[in-house]
Each structure stands twice: as C-alpha cells, then as structure tokens.
Design a protein around this motif. Structure first.
Motif, short mmCIF file in Angstrom:
data_model
loop_
_atom_site.label_atom_id
_atom_site.label_comp_id
_atom_site.label_asym_id
_atom_site.label_seq_id
_atom_site.Cartn_x
_atom_site.Cartn_y
_atom_site.Cartn_z
N ARG A 21 69.92 64.27 35.79
CA ARG A 21 70.09 64.41 37.24
C ARG A 21 71.14 63.45 37.79
O ARG A 21 71.86 63.80 38.73
CB ARG A 21 68.74 64.24 37.95
N ASN B 180 73.75 62.76 36.46
CA ASN B 180 75.06 63.33 36.12
C ASN B 180 75.23 64.73 36.70
O ASN B 180 76.02 65.53 36.18
CB ASN B 180 75.23 63.35 34.60
N GLY B 181 74.50 65.02 37.77
CA GLY B 181 74.70 66.27 38.49
C GLY B 181 74.12 67.49 37.82
O GLY B 181 74.59 68.62 38.06
N ASN C 218 73.59 75.70 41.01
CA ASN C 218 73.42 74.26 41.30
C ASN C 218 72.22 73.98 42.19
O ASN C 218 72.28 73.11 43.07
CB ASN C 218 74.70 73.69 41.93
N LYS D 256 73.34 70.69 32.30
CA LYS D 256 72.55 71.81 32.82
C LYS D 256 71.79 72.38 31.63
O LYS D 256 72.36 73.05 30.77
CB LYS D 256 73.45 72.88 33.44
#
Lengths: 121, 144
Positions: free
Chosen positions: A74, A76-77, A118, A47
């Motif tokens: 992205r 990896n979340g 998120n 992030k």
C-alpha cells in the motif's frame, strides 16, 4: 514436501499479478507464499490478486503472510485483493475481522477490476 | 514423554512438516465423535495453532523434540491433550490483541492463542512438575 502441500501459480495481466493457491497454507507452507510475494515486489509489482479457489486450509501463519506485505504494497500505491475463498477458508479470515483490512471478493474479476481501477483501501 | 502412538494418540517430531498429519488425525477423531464440518474445522484449527506455537516458540523448531496429541472424551466433551517437554509456558497468561488496534498498526503474528480461545469451549494448562515432567495443554469442545 512443501510443493505437495501448497502449490502456487502466478500470472501477470498488465500490471496486476495474480497468485493462485492450491492446498494448505500453514506454518509449514507459509514461507513459500512469502517467497512468491517477495519476488513479485522485487519485480516492482504492487497490484496483487490472490485467488483462493483451490485452497482448503489456512491457519494464522497463513494470515500472517498477508499482514507482512500489506504495508509495503500500500505504501507503494498498490493493494492485495483476496478472492474466491471456500467458506471454510473465509471463516478463518472473518473470525478475526480481516475484512476490516482487506477486500475479499467472491469473484476474481471483481478483485481485478478494483486493482485495474486503482480502488485501494 | 515416550513416543507411543495408539488409537487415540499421535506423537510426532516438533517439526512444522508434521502439522498436516496432526490435523488429519484430529479431524478423523472429531468426525467420529459426531462434530459437523464447521466444528471439525474449528477444532483442527485450534490444535494446529497450539502445535505451531509449541514448535516455533517453545521448541524453537528443534525437530529432535517430541510432542504428543491425545484424544479423550467425557460425556459430550471432546478433549484434546497436547503434551510437550519444553519449558513451561502458559498461553492463558498472554494478553490477547485487540483486532482494531492490530489492524491499525499492521501487526503480524500473535493470533494463534486468540484463535484457540475463540473456537474452543475450554482451555486449561498444566505445567510440568517434578512428579510429571510434561506440560499439558487441554482443549475442550462440547458436542451440542
């Protein structure tokens, strides 16, 4: 010499990594930002918020750094959120349509809120 | 090509460390010619992209190579000539990316020439010849 042209500061708030750019992001200085992104990702940070408030110039070499890492982040979340650009820097992102791929917010807090909640592309 | 700096010419090593000096030179000339901030930024960006491509791809970061940027004008046309000794490479022959496809495939690089084409009014390329062993890229911007 690179240090004089581009200064980078980083700060971590919980799982959000904030990157502050100051100076000029071009073919000379882009590797320094790559190193910063790589270090954050190596630490498991996905992030990432980039604050451009003190950046005075960007060329396509600088844009290329964001393209180089967005897929990894992205997948990896996470996401890379861009904020606080001067008009002359935003105009380069906008010229090529980068707002299609990246959230670009005027205020840093908006980017942080999206990462915290998120809200990813 | 000789390294002859003058009022309207800057010659530098083919090294990305020189990009900021080239940008400062071009910006000062564009301002004097009468362009506002927006057009000055576009002109500087186009020259940066042209020189970056030259240094990274044509000169392969060989800093012993030389490039020169000359400023000229004709009526209301601001003319930048970028001179090099590399193997000829016409940027106008490069197929430009479709940005939707570019973003969909998360590509990287290859945007410099597209930017030059988007922000300048005219671009011309003259490859070196036996008589003139220097490649010349000409970028033009019209002062409205």
């Amino acid at each position: 010499m690179i240090d004089e042209k581009l200064k980078i500061q980083t700060k971590k708030n919980d799982d959000i990594h904030c990157v502050y750019l100051n100076g000029y992001l071009d073919a000379h200085t882009a590797p320094k930002l790559e190193e910063t992104f790589q270090r954050i990702i190596n630490e498991g940070g996905y992030k990432i918020l980039v604050n451009f408030s003190e950046l005075d110039y960007i060329s396509s070499a600088g844009l290329g750094v964001f393209m180089a890492y967005i897929e990894d982040v992205r997948n990896n979340g996470g996401d890379i959120k861009l904020t606080s650009m001067k008009d002359k820097v935003f105009s380069v992102f906008d010229l090529l349509g980068f707002p299609m791929l990246f959230d670009i917010d005027a205020d840093e807090q908006d980017g942080i809120s999206k990462l915290a909640n998120n809200q990813f592309r | 090509m000789k390294a002859e700096n003058s009022h309207n010419t800057i010659c530098t090593a083919g090294d990305v460390v020189e990009l900021s000096r080239i940008r400062d030179f071009v910006k000062s000339k564009a301002e004097v010619f009468g362009f506002g901030d927006g057009d000055c930024n576009k002109i500087v960006l186009a020259v940066d992209e042209a020189c970056s491509n030259l240094i990274e791809h044509a000169y392969r970061k060989d800093a012993s190579k030389l490039l020169c940027v000359e400023i000229d004008s004709l009526d209301k046309d601001f003319i930048i000539k970028i001179l090099d000794n590399a193997s000829p490479f016409d940027p106008l022959n490069v197929l430009q990316p479709d940005m939707e496809e570019y973003f969909k495939k998360l590509k990287r690089g290859g945007l410099g020439i597209k930017i030059m084409l988007m922000v300048m009014d005219e671009i011309h390329y003259y490859p070196s010849t036996e008589q003139n062993p220097v490649n010349t890229l000409i970028l033009k911007k019209h002062l409205n």
